[in-house]
Design a protein around this motif. Structure first.
Motif, short mmCIF file in Angstrom:
data_model
loop_
_atom_site.label_atom_id
_atom_site.label_comp_id
_atom_site.label_asym_id
_atom_site.label_seq_id
_atom_site.Cartn_x
_atom_site.Cartn_y
_atom_site.Cartn_z
N GLY A 192 -4.11 -7.72 -5.77
CA GLY A 192 -4.15 -6.34 -5.29
C GLY A 192 -3.51 -5.39 -6.28
N TRP A 193 -2.38 -5.80 -6.85
CA TRP A 193 -1.70 -4.98 -7.85
C TRP A 193 -2.53 -4.88 -9.13
CZ3 TRP A 193 2.12 -1.82 -6.87
CH2 TRP A 193 3.00 -2.08 -5.82
N ILE A 194 -3.13 -5.98 -9.54
CA ILE A 194 -3.92 -5.99 -10.77
C ILE A 194 -5.12 -5.05 -10.65
CG2 ILE A 194 -5.40 -7.42 -12.24
CD1 ILE A 194 -3.46 -9.76 -11.62
N GLN A 195 -5.80 -5.10 -9.51
CA GLN A 195 -6.97 -4.25 -9.32
C GLN A 195 -6.57 -2.78 -9.16
OE1 GLN A 195 -10.03 -5.28 -9.90
NE2 GLN A 195 -9.07 -7.27 -10.34
N TRP A 196 -5.48 -2.54 -8.45
CA TRP A 196 -4.99 -1.16 -8.30
C TRP A 196 -4.63 -0.59 -9.66
CZ3 TRP A 196 0.02 0.63 -9.46
CH2 TRP A 196 0.27 1.96 -9.10
N ALA A 197 -3.89 -1.36 -10.46
CA ALA A 197 -3.48 -0.88 -11.79
C ALA A 197 -4.70 -0.61 -12.67
CB ALA A 197 -2.56 -1.90 -12.45
N LYS A 198 -5.69 -1.47 -12.59
CA LYS A 198 -6.92 -1.27 -13.36
C LYS A 198 -7.59 0.03 -12.97
CE LYS A 198 -11.21 -3.68 -14.64
NZ LYS A 198 -12.02 -4.91 -14.41
N GLY A 199 -7.66 0.30 -11.68
CA GLY A 199 -8.28 1.53 -11.20
C GLY A 199 -7.51 2.78 -11.58
N GLU A 203 1.67 -9.82 -2.59
CA GLU A 203 1.14 -9.67 -1.22
C GLU A 203 0.84 -11.06 -0.70
OE1 GLU A 203 -1.41 -5.84 -0.95
OE2 GLU A 203 -1.42 -6.40 -3.08
N PHE A 204 1.80 -11.60 0.08
CA PHE A 204 1.80 -13.02 0.40
C PHE A 204 1.11 -13.36 1.73
CE2 PHE A 204 5.61 -12.15 -2.24
CZ PHE A 204 5.25 -12.89 -3.34
N HIS A 205 1.09 -12.42 2.67
CA HIS A 205 0.43 -12.65 3.96
C HIS A 205 0.92 -13.94 4.61
CE1 HIS A 205 -2.07 -9.30 2.77
NE2 HIS A 205 -2.50 -9.96 1.71
N ASP A 244 0.83 -1.21 0.00
CA ASP A 244 0.00 0.00 0.00
C ASP A 244 0.86 1.26 0.00
OD1 ASP A 244 -2.45 -1.28 -0.12
OD2 ASP A 244 -2.69 -1.37 2.07
N GLU A 245 1.92 1.25 0.79
CA GLU A 245 2.81 2.42 0.80
C GLU A 245 3.51 2.60 -0.54
OE1 GLU A 245 4.02 2.73 5.55
OE2 GLU A 245 5.49 1.96 4.11
N LEU A 246 3.91 1.49 -1.14
CA LEU A 246 4.58 1.57 -2.44
C LEU A 246 3.62 2.10 -3.50
CD1 LEU A 246 7.11 1.08 -4.10
CD2 LEU A 246 6.42 -1.31 -4.35
N ARG A 247 2.39 1.64 -3.47
CA ARG A 247 1.40 2.13 -4.44
C ARG A 247 1.12 3.61 -4.23
NH1 ARG A 247 -0.91 -3.53 -4.23
NH2 ARG A 247 -1.94 -3.08 -2.25
N GLY A 280 1.26 -17.35 -7.16
CA GLY A 280 0.20 -17.42 -8.16
C GLY A 280 -0.47 -16.07 -8.35
N VAL A 281 -1.45 -16.05 -9.21
CA VAL A 281 -2.16 -14.82 -9.55
C VAL A 281 -2.76 -14.17 -8.31
CG1 VAL A 281 -4.08 -13.85 -10.87
CG2 VAL A 281 -2.62 -15.60 -11.91
#
Length: 427
Positions: free
Chosen positions: A119-126, A102-104, A75-78, A113-114
Motif C-alpha cells: 500500500g505504501w509502495i503504490q501510494w508513493a508511486k502515485g 499494513e498487517f491486518h 490511510d490517515e497518515l498518508r 514482508g513486501v
C-alpha cells in the motif's frame, strides 16, 4: 497575503545583490529543487505504528503531549503527509519504520514482508515520492529488557537478525520500484542503565549479528544499508552498545553508510563538524536532523546555528551527492502537520542560505591566508536578503509563502483532524 508582484520585485533586488558577489541565484534555485529531504512517518502518529502486539514504546523513546488529531491508520497518515508535502517547496521523500506496515492482524517482526508495505509502495508511486526504510528494534516483548541484536540469548538474537534480513528485502523492493536506492537505516537501542561489567561482549555480539544481516549481497541501485550511533538514551544512560566509535569502525570496515543523528551526542557536541571527517572513510552519510534540548529529546528542527552549520558543511564540502538528509523528531504537543512543515521548511531554508554563499571566494580568502576578509564576508552574508529568495522559491513551487502555510494547517485541522478521536479507528 503578500502580493505576487511584490515577492518578485524583492527577488530581483536580492538577485542583484547576490550576483554582485558572483552568485547565480537562478542556478541556486535549480540546484535546490533537486535536493530531497526524507520526512519521517513517525511524527504523524507519535511513533505508535500499526502493529497489534500490545507493546509500549520504550527503548529510550518517549513522546510527550496529547495534541488532538493523531493519525490512527495508514490511510490517515498518508492523508496527513500529503497535506504536509503541499506546504513544503521541492519534491521530498518519506522515511518509513517497519512497524508501519499494513498487517491486518498480528504479524511478528520476523515475518514481515513486501506485501505488508505494498500500500505504501503504490501510494508513493502515485505521489511521485521515494521511500526510505528502518527496521524497528523497539516496542516489542523481545526488546523489553533493553537488548536485541546484542542479546545474550541466541534465540532472541536470531529473531532480530531475521527481522533485519526481512527489512533489507522490503527496502530492496521499494528501491527497485521507485528507481533509486531506498536507504535502510539500522538503529539498535541496546544498552545498560548503570555501569556494565562487560562492555566488550555485547559489542562483539552486535557486530556478529549485523554481519549475518548484511551477509546477503543486495543491489546497491535498490537499497543502501546505514548504521546509526548514539551516546546514551533513557534506560541506557551509562552504556550504549552501538556507540559512535563502534559504528564508525563498523561502517568503515564494512563500507556502510554511517547515520549521524543531531541529538545522539553530548549536548555540546555537533554533527556538522563530523561530516567531512566521516566522508573520508565511508561511501556516504545519512543525517537525522533533529534538535536535542539538554538531551536527545527530538524537538522540531528550528532555524538554529547548528542547522545552518550542517547545511553549510554539506554545501561547502560539495557533499550533496554523498549526504542523505532525513528528519527525526516527534512532538505531540503541537499540530503534527505543522511540525513536519516547520522542520522541513527550515532544513530547505538552511540549504538555500548555504547555496547562496560565495563559497569559492571564501575558500580563496582562506587559501590566501586572508582570514580578515573571510570573517568579514561571512558576517556580511548574514544580513543579505536571502529571505526574499526563499519567498520567491516558495511562490514558484506553488507552496504558501511566509506564514500563510499555517492557515492551510488550521483549515485542515478544522476539516479533518478535529473529527478524529484518541481511539483506534477501524480498518
Amino acid at each position: 497575503m503578500v502580493k505576487s508582484a511584490n515577492i518578485e520585485a524583492a527577488y530581483r533586488l536580492a538577485q542583484e545583490r547576490y550576483e554582485s558577489l558572483g552568485v547565480d541565484v537562478d542556478k541556486v534555485i535549480e540546484r535546490l529543487q533537486k535536493v530531497a529531504i526524507s520526512l519521517h512517518c513517525w511524527q504523524g502518529d507519535d511513533v505508535a505504528g500499526f502493529e497489534d502486539n500490545g507493546s509500549e514504546l520504550g527503548s529510550g523513546l518517549a513522546v510527550t503531549g496529547n495534541y488532538p488529531g493523531r493519525a490512527r491508520t495508514a490511510d490517515e497518515l498518508r492523508q496527513d503527509l500529503q497535506t504536509a508535502y503541499s506546504l513544503i517547496p521541492g519534491n521530498h521523500r518519506l522515511n518509513l519504520h517497519a512497524c508501519y506496515g499494513e498487517f491486518h492482524g498480528q504479524v511478528d517482526r520476523d515475518e514481515i514482508g513486501v506485501a505488508h508495505f505494498e500500500g505504501w509502495i503504490q501510494w508513493a508511486k502515485g505521489q511521485g515520492i521515494s521511500l526510505d526504510f528502518n527496521p524497528t528494534f523497539f516496542a516489542h516483548e523481545k526488546a523489553s529488557d533493553g537488548f536485541t541484536l546484542s542479546h545474550q540469548d541466541a534465540g532472541v538474537r536470531k529473531f532480530w537478525i531475521d527481522h533485519g534480513i526481512a527489512c533489507r528485502h522490503i527496502a530492496a523492493e521499494m528501491g527497485k520500484t521507485q528507481g533509486n536506492p531506498c536507504i535502510n537505516n539500522f538503529w539498535v537501542p541496546d544498552g545498560y542503565k548503570d555501569t556494565p561489567a562487560d562492555r566488550k561482549s555485547p559489542r562483539e555480539r552486535l557486530a556478529a549479528s549485523l554481519d549475518q544481516i548484511f551477509a546477503e549481497p543486495v543491489n546497491q541501485d535498490h537499497t543502501l544499508d546505514a548504521v546509526e550511533c548514539k551516546l546514551f538514551g533513557i534506560g541506557s544512560e551509562s552504556y550504549v552498545v552501538g556507540s559512535h566509535e563502534f559504528y564508525l569502525g563498523y561502517a568503515i570496515s564494512r563500507q556502510k553508510l554511517l547515520c549521524l543523528d543531531a541529538g545522539h551526542f553530548h549536548p555540546t557536541e555537533v554533527i556538522s563538524d563530523k561530516i567531512s571527517s566521516v566522508l573520508m572513510y565511508v561511501p556516504e552519510v545519512l543525517l537525522h536532523v533533529s534538535r536535542g534540548v539538554r538531551w536527545d529529546s527530538d524537538h522540531v528542527v528550528t532555524f538554529s546555528d547548528e542547522l545552518q552549520a550542517i547545511a553549510h558543511e554539506i554545501v561547502r564540502g560539495k557533499h550533496l551527492d554523498r549526504v542523505h538528509i532525513g528528519l527525526d523528531f516527534f512532538d505531540a504537543s503541537i499540530n503534527r502537520i505543522a511540525a513536519w512543515a516547520i522542520g522541513t521548511r527550515n532544513v530547505v531554508k538552511a540549504l538555500l542560505m548555504a547555496m547562496l554563499e560565495p563559497t569559492d571566494s571564501l575558500q580563496q580568502f582562506e587559501r590566501d591566508g586572508d582570514y580578515t576578509s573571510r570573517l568579514a564576508m561571512m558576517e556580511e552574508l548574514k544580513s543579505m536578503p536571502f529571505a526574499a529568495v526563499w519567498d520567491y522559491y516558495c511562490q514558484t513551487t506553488g507552496v504558501p509563502v511566509g506564514a500563510e502555510w499555517l492557515d492551510k494547517v488550521r483549515q485542515y485541522e478544522s476539516s479533518t483532524l478535529s473529527s478524529r478521536t484518541s481511539q483506534t479507528a477501524s480498518a
